[in-house]
Design a protein around this motif. Structure first.
Motif, PDB file in Angstrom:
ATOM      1  N   ARG A   3      -1.996  77.163 -18.181  1.00  0.00           N
ATOM      2  CA  ARG A   3      -1.829  75.863 -18.105  1.00  0.00           C
ATOM      3  C   ARG A   3      -2.545  75.157 -17.300  1.00  0.00           C
ATOM      4  O   ARG A   3      -2.949  73.866 -17.460  1.00  0.00           O
ATOM      5  N   LEU A  31      -2.313  83.262  -9.164  1.00  0.00           N
ATOM      6  CA  LEU A  31      -1.737  82.523 -10.404  1.00  0.00           C
ATOM      7  C   LEU A  31      -1.372  83.782 -11.533  1.00  0.00           C
ATOM      8  O   LEU A  31      -2.361  84.470 -11.653  1.00  0.00           O
ATOM      9  N   GLU A  56       2.588  68.767 -10.936  1.00  0.00           N
ATOM     10  CA  GLU A  56       2.626  70.105 -11.565  1.00  0.00           C
ATOM     11  C   GLU A  56       1.536  70.998 -10.789  1.00  0.00           C
ATOM     12  O   GLU A  56       1.942  72.153 -10.504  1.00  0.00           O
ATOM     13  N   THR A  57       0.307  70.280 -10.457  1.00  0.00           N
ATOM     14  CA  THR A  57      -0.581  71.140  -9.905  1.00  0.00           C
ATOM     15  C   THR A  57      -0.468  71.379  -8.662  1.00  0.00           C
ATOM     16  O   THR A  57      -0.782  72.308  -7.865  1.00  0.00           O
ATOM     17  N   GLU A  93      -0.241  82.823 -17.405  1.00  0.00           N
ATOM     18  CA  GLU A  93       0.474  81.772 -18.091  1.00  0.00           C
ATOM     19  C   GLU A  93       0.146  80.483 -17.103  1.00  0.00           C
ATOM     20  O   GLU A  93      -0.350  79.523 -17.697  1.00  0.00           O
ATOM     21  N   GLN A  94       0.022  80.644 -15.821  1.00  0.00           N
ATOM     22  CA  GLN A  94      -0.094  79.600 -14.961  1.00  0.00           C
ATOM     23  C   GLN A  94      -1.718  79.097 -15.128  1.00  0.00           C
ATOM     24  O   GLN A  94      -1.992  78.084 -14.816  1.00  0.00           O
ATOM     25  N   GLU A  95      -2.695  80.129 -15.131  1.00  0.00           N
ATOM     26  CA  GLU A  95      -4.000  79.941 -15.347  1.00  0.00           C
ATOM     27  C   GLU A  95      -4.191  79.387 -16.661  1.00  0.00           C
ATOM     28  O   GLU A  95      -5.048  78.319 -16.792  1.00  0.00           O
ATOM     29  N   MET A 129       1.778  74.244  -8.272  1.00  0.00           N
ATOM     30  CA  MET A 129       0.999  75.575  -8.305  1.00  0.00           C
ATOM     31  C   MET A 129       0.134  75.794  -7.196  1.00  0.00           C
ATOM     32  O   MET A 129      -0.510  76.949  -7.130  1.00  0.00           O
TER      33      MET A 129
END
Length: 106
Positions: A43, A36, A80-81, A39-41, A84
């Motif tokens: 979020r 990740l 969303e998760t 930014e993803q972490e 990811m």
């Protein structure tokens, strides 16, 4: 009783051969190797805190429209998760064991 025993036999058959079939299948993409971005972490941490807030809510004092909005928000968060690669997955064997426990307890 015969139908139930046949059902159990078939389920145990599937659980016995499912891991072997899954192991021999070629992997298209390995989600564990996916790193990740920062930014993803960030979020993901925001999502976790929001889910904790929702879990602590008192739904008995909310109107139906508010509850519906919260459910819609949770569905969006779930999608969303999964995008990811951080979703929760259950194996077929785990689902069968859960169902058997529920059947035996009732």
């Amino acid at each position: 009783m015969k139908k139930f025993s046949y059902f159990l036999a078939v389920m145990f058959l599937f659980t016995a051969f499912a891991p072997a079939a899954m192991a021999s299948a070629p992997e298209k993409s390995n989600k564990e190797d996916k790193e990740l971005t920062p930014e993803q972490e960030e979020r993901l941490e925001e999502i976790k805190s929001r889910v904790d807030e929702i879990k602590s809510m008192d739904f008995s004092s909310m109107s139906k429209a508010e509850i519906k909005d919260v459910k819609k928000e949770l569905r969006g968060i779930n999608k969303e998760t999964k995008a990811m690669g951080q979703g929760v997955y259950l194996s077929v064997g785990a689902i069968i064991i859960i169902l058997l426990i529920l059947i035996l307890l009732t």
